[in-house]
Design a protein around this motif. Structure first.
Motif, PDB file in Angstrom:
ATOM      1  N   GLU A 189      -0.627  -5.009  -9.145  1.00 33.10           N
ATOM      2  CA  GLU A 189       0.813  -4.802  -8.928  1.00 33.10           C
ATOM      3  C   GLU A 189       1.379  -3.727  -9.851  1.00 33.10           C
ATOM      4  OE1 GLU A 189       4.549  -7.597  -9.634  1.00 33.10           O
ATOM      5  OE2 GLU A 189       3.367  -8.253  -7.884  1.00 33.10           O
ATOM      6  N   ALA A 190       0.849  -3.632 -11.080  1.00 37.61           N
ATOM      7  CA  ALA A 190       1.332  -2.612 -12.009  1.00 37.61           C
ATOM      8  C   ALA A 190       1.049  -1.215 -11.460  1.00 37.61           C
ATOM      9  CB  ALA A 190       0.672  -2.787 -13.378  1.00 37.61           C
ATOM     10  N   LEU A 191      -0.120  -1.032 -10.832  1.00 36.20           N
ATOM     11  CA  LEU A 191      -0.463   0.259 -10.234  1.00 36.20           C
ATOM     12  C   LEU A 191       0.487   0.589  -9.087  1.00 36.20           C
ATOM     13  CD1 LEU A 191      -2.292   2.728  -9.737  1.00 36.20           C
ATOM     14  CD2 LEU A 191      -3.785   1.212  -8.371  1.00 36.20           C
ATOM     15  N   LEU A 192       0.756  -0.384  -8.230  1.00 40.72           N
ATOM     16  CA  LEU A 192       1.653  -0.148  -7.097  1.00 40.72           C
ATOM     17  C   LEU A 192       3.067   0.187  -7.563  1.00 40.72           C
ATOM     18  CD1 LEU A 192      -0.787  -1.288  -5.585  1.00 40.72           C
ATOM     19  CD2 LEU A 192       0.763  -2.653  -4.209  1.00 40.72           C
ATOM     20  N   GLU A 193       3.541  -0.499  -8.590  1.00 41.89           N
ATOM     21  CA  GLU A 193       4.881  -0.220  -9.111  1.00 41.89           C
ATOM     22  C   GLU A 193       4.941   1.160  -9.772  1.00 41.89           C
ATOM     23  OE1 GLU A 193       7.941  -2.166  -9.046  1.00 41.89           O
ATOM     24  OE2 GLU A 193       6.719  -2.766  -7.331  1.00 41.89           O
ATOM     25  N   GLU A 194       3.839   1.544 -10.430  1.00 43.20           N
ATOM     26  CA  GLU A 194       3.773   2.876 -11.045  1.00 43.20           C
ATOM     27  C   GLU A 194       3.836   3.960  -9.968  1.00 43.20           C
ATOM     28  OE1 GLU A 194       0.463   5.602 -13.364  1.00 43.20           O
ATOM     29  OE2 GLU A 194       0.354   3.423 -13.541  1.00 43.20           O
ATOM     30  N   LEU A 245      -4.448   0.064  10.143  1.00 43.07           N
ATOM     31  CA  LEU A 245      -2.989   0.049  10.033  1.00 43.07           C
ATOM     32  C   LEU A 245      -2.574   0.390   8.595  1.00 43.07           C
ATOM     33  CD1 LEU A 245      -0.614  -0.711  11.927  1.00 43.07           C
ATOM     34  CD2 LEU A 245      -0.673  -2.982  10.898  1.00 43.07           C
ATOM     35  N   SER A 246      -1.501   1.145   8.439  1.00 40.40           N
ATOM     36  CA  SER A 246      -0.971   1.458   7.115  1.00 40.40           C
ATOM     37  C   SER A 246       0.284   0.640   6.843  1.00 40.40           C
ATOM     38  CB  SER A 246      -0.665   2.953   7.007  1.00 40.40           C
ATOM     39  OG  SER A 246      -1.842   3.716   7.140  1.00 40.40           O
ATOM     40  N   PHE A 247       0.679   0.600   5.574  1.00 38.30           N
ATOM     41  CA  PHE A 247       1.793  -0.240   5.155  1.00 38.30           C
ATOM     42  C   PHE A 247       2.797   0.562   4.337  1.00 38.30           C
ATOM     43  CE2 PHE A 247      -2.077  -2.670   5.441  1.00 38.30           C
ATOM     44  CZ  PHE A 247      -1.732  -3.827   6.120  1.00 38.30           C
ATOM     45  N   LEU A 248       4.058   0.179   4.428  1.00 33.16           N
ATOM     46  CA  LEU A 248       5.063   0.682   3.500  1.00 33.16           C
ATOM     47  C   LEU A 248       5.191  -0.322   2.366  1.00 33.16           C
ATOM     48  CD1 LEU A 248       8.024   2.122   5.597  1.00 33.16           C
ATOM     49  CD2 LEU A 248       6.392   3.373   4.173  1.00 33.16           C
ATOM     50  N   TYR A 249       5.284   0.187   1.135  1.00 32.48           N
ATOM     51  CA  TYR A 249       5.431  -0.680  -0.032  1.00 32.48           C
ATOM     52  C   TYR A 249       6.857  -0.574  -0.557  1.00 32.48           C
ATOM     53  CZ  TYR A 249       4.711  -2.730  -4.650  1.00 32.48           C
ATOM     54  OH  TYR A 249       4.799  -3.519  -5.779  1.00 32.48           O
ATOM     55  N   ASP A 250       7.553  -1.682  -0.527  1.00 31.36           N
ATOM     56  CA  ASP A 250       8.936  -1.699  -0.994  1.00 31.36           C
ATOM     57  C   ASP A 250       9.278  -3.109  -1.447  1.00 31.36           C
ATOM     58  OD1 ASP A 250      11.413  -0.494  -1.543  1.00 31.36           O
ATOM     59  OD2 ASP A 250      12.257  -1.203   0.345  1.00 31.36           O
ATOM     60  N   ASP A 251       9.999  -3.206  -2.555  1.00 32.24           N
ATOM     61  CA  ASP A 251      10.410  -4.509  -3.087  1.00 32.24           C
ATOM     62  C   ASP A 251       9.199  -5.431  -3.276  1.00 32.24           C
ATOM     63  OD1 ASP A 251      12.263  -6.278  -4.100  1.00 32.24           O
ATOM     64  OD2 ASP A 251      12.704  -7.164  -2.136  1.00 32.24           O
ATOM     65  N   LYS A 252       8.093  -4.832  -3.737  1.00 33.23           N
ATOM     66  CA  LYS A 252       6.840  -5.548  -4.037  1.00 33.23           C
ATOM     67  C   LYS A 252       6.229  -6.214  -2.800  1.00 33.23           C
ATOM     68  CE  LYS A 252       7.928  -6.310  -8.906  1.00 33.23           C
ATOM     69  NZ  LYS A 252       7.932  -7.270 -10.036  1.00 33.23           N
ATOM     70  N   GLN A 253       6.520  -5.663  -1.623  1.00 30.09           N
ATOM     71  CA  GLN A 253       5.985  -6.201  -0.379  1.00 30.09           C
ATOM     72  C   GLN A 253       5.303  -5.090   0.423  1.00 30.09           C
ATOM     73  OE1 GLN A 253       6.130  -9.531   0.554  1.00 30.09           O
ATOM     74  NE2 GLN A 253       7.073  -9.913  -1.436  1.00 30.09           N
ATOM     75  N   LEU A 254       4.245  -5.467   1.143  1.00 33.61           N
ATOM     76  CA  LEU A 254       3.580  -4.550   2.065  1.00 33.61           C
ATOM     77  C   LEU A 254       3.977  -4.928   3.484  1.00 33.61           C
ATOM     78  CD1 LEU A 254      -0.033  -4.507   0.554  1.00 33.61           C
ATOM     79  CD2 LEU A 254       1.575  -2.607   0.551  1.00 33.61           C
ATOM     80  N   GLU A 255       4.552  -3.971   4.213  1.00 36.07           N
ATOM     81  CA  GLU A 255       4.929  -4.238   5.598  1.00 36.07           C
ATOM     82  C   GLU A 255       4.310  -3.190   6.506  1.00 36.07           C
ATOM     83  OE1 GLU A 255       8.680  -5.784   6.800  1.00 36.07           O
ATOM     84  OE2 GLU A 255       9.490  -5.547   4.779  1.00 36.07           O
ATOM     85  N   PRO A 256       3.717  -3.620   7.613  1.00 40.02           N
ATOM     86  CA  PRO A 256       3.084  -2.654   8.529  1.00 40.02           C
ATOM     87  C   PRO A 256       4.070  -1.588   8.982  1.00 40.02           C
ATOM     88  CG  PRO A 256       2.550  -4.921   9.137  1.00 40.02           C
ATOM     89  CD  PRO A 256       3.606  -5.007   8.086  1.00 40.02           C
ATOM     90  N   ILE A 257       3.623  -0.347   8.958  1.00 51.84           N
ATOM     91  CA  ILE A 257       4.511   0.763   9.302  1.00 51.84           C
ATOM     92  C   ILE A 257       4.996   0.682  10.743  1.00 51.84           C
ATOM     93  CG2 ILE A 257       4.508   3.260   9.758  1.00 51.84           C
ATOM     94  CD1 ILE A 257       3.082   3.635   7.112  1.00 51.84           C
ATOM     95  N   PHE A 258       4.140   0.211  11.657  1.00 52.57           N
ATOM     96  CA  PHE A 258       4.570   0.214  13.061  1.00 52.57           C
ATOM     97  C   PHE A 258       5.736  -0.755  13.285  1.00 52.57           C
ATOM     98  CE2 PHE A 258       3.386  -3.710  15.225  1.00 52.57           C
ATOM     99  CZ  PHE A 258       2.517  -4.302  14.328  1.00 52.57           C
TER     100      PHE A 258
END
Length: 272
Positions: A189-194, A245-258
């Motif tokens: 999570e630290a990497l994703l937030e960075e 499938l790829s994801f958007l990362y926002d608010d510490k959540q992964l959501e499918p782009i589609f």
């Protein structure tokens, strides 16, 4: 001359001959299985997938497959312990369709991750690893919580060095240490937030197969298309595919782009 499943079966039989192993060809399912005669534990290979890789990479693809199969089979024949090997326990990312038990009926330990992915847990054995099942924990008196805490701690210690590329105004970062846990870094999570803090646009993440993790700083609409093409290409080439499938990362959540693309407000000048 065109490679057929029968021809590939023969090539694999030549490479995987051991006195204690037996091979089984299933013509209906187009699979080839190598297993220990005594225990019945083994590995099933889908022949069309092997043929596709052989057509692109030739005998090198079979060299890698042979090494992977032999290592995995030898691991199956060992009794491995967790105690004293805490630093070798890691999470691994698999597709949501990945089996939740071994072919001999042992229940694998896993956690939910996204609709497309699951988290399993592995004991690193050097060139390969063994997925951890409930029998291993029970035998040594470990709790699931302890094992997960150890694995989560260890994934944070892995290198996060990346290669960067810029395509049509979008920045892409590739993490491919080739240690078997590249996809697992998505759990750091630290990497994703960075990464979230440093991008100029939106942070998208792709986990196409076990041995790569892609971060995208999407700064225009072309960025999503480029990432989708990259993800599909890597997914098709991976030894252990996860998701195209790829994801958007926002608010510490992964959501499918589609899914998000339908909700996403259009920027000025981006169509009707």
């Amino acid at each position: 001359m065109k490679m057929t499943s029968i021809k590939m079966k023969r090539k694999l039989e030549e490479r995987l001959q051991e006195a204690d192993w037996q091979t089984i060809y299933n013509r209906d399912k187009d699979t080839f299985r190598i297993e220990w005669k005594e225990s019945g534990e083994g590995i099933t290979i889908t022949l069309p997938n092997v043929i596709s890789k052989w057509e692109v990479r030739g005998e090198k693809a079979l060299d890698e497959l042979e090494e992977h199969v032999k290592e995995a089979l030898y691991v199956m024949n060992q009794v491995n312990e967790l105690e004293g090997k805490e630093q070798y326990i890691f999470p691994v990312i698999r597709a949501a369709s990945f089996p939740t038990e071994t072919e001999t009926g042992k229940q694998l330990i896993y956690s939910e991750h996204t609709a497309e992915t699951r988290i399993y847990y592995a004991l690193d054995l050097g060139k390969t690893y063994q997925l951890i099942d409930y029998d291993m924990l029970t035998r040594e008196g470990w709790t699931i919580e302890r094992m997960k805490e150890v694995a989560t701690f260890n994934v944070r210690s892995l290198s996060t060095e990346m290669k960067q590329d810029e395509v049509y105004g979008n920045d892409f970062y590739f993490l491919a240490a080739q240690d078997g846990y590249d996809a697992s870094r998505v759990l750091n999570e630290a990497l994703l937030e960075e990464m979230k803090a440093q991008v100029k646009g939106e942070l998208a993440i792709s986990i196409p197969h076990q041995d790569v993790l892609i971060f995208a700083d999407v700064q225009n609409s072309e960025g999503y298309d480029i990432l989708a093409q990259m993800a599909m290409k890597f997914f098709a080439e991976g030894r252990v595919p996860v998701t195209s499938l790829s994801f958007l990362y926002d608010d510490k959540q992964l959501e499918p782009i589609f899914i998000l693309a339908q909700k996403k407000p259009k920027r000025n000048g981006e169509g009707e």
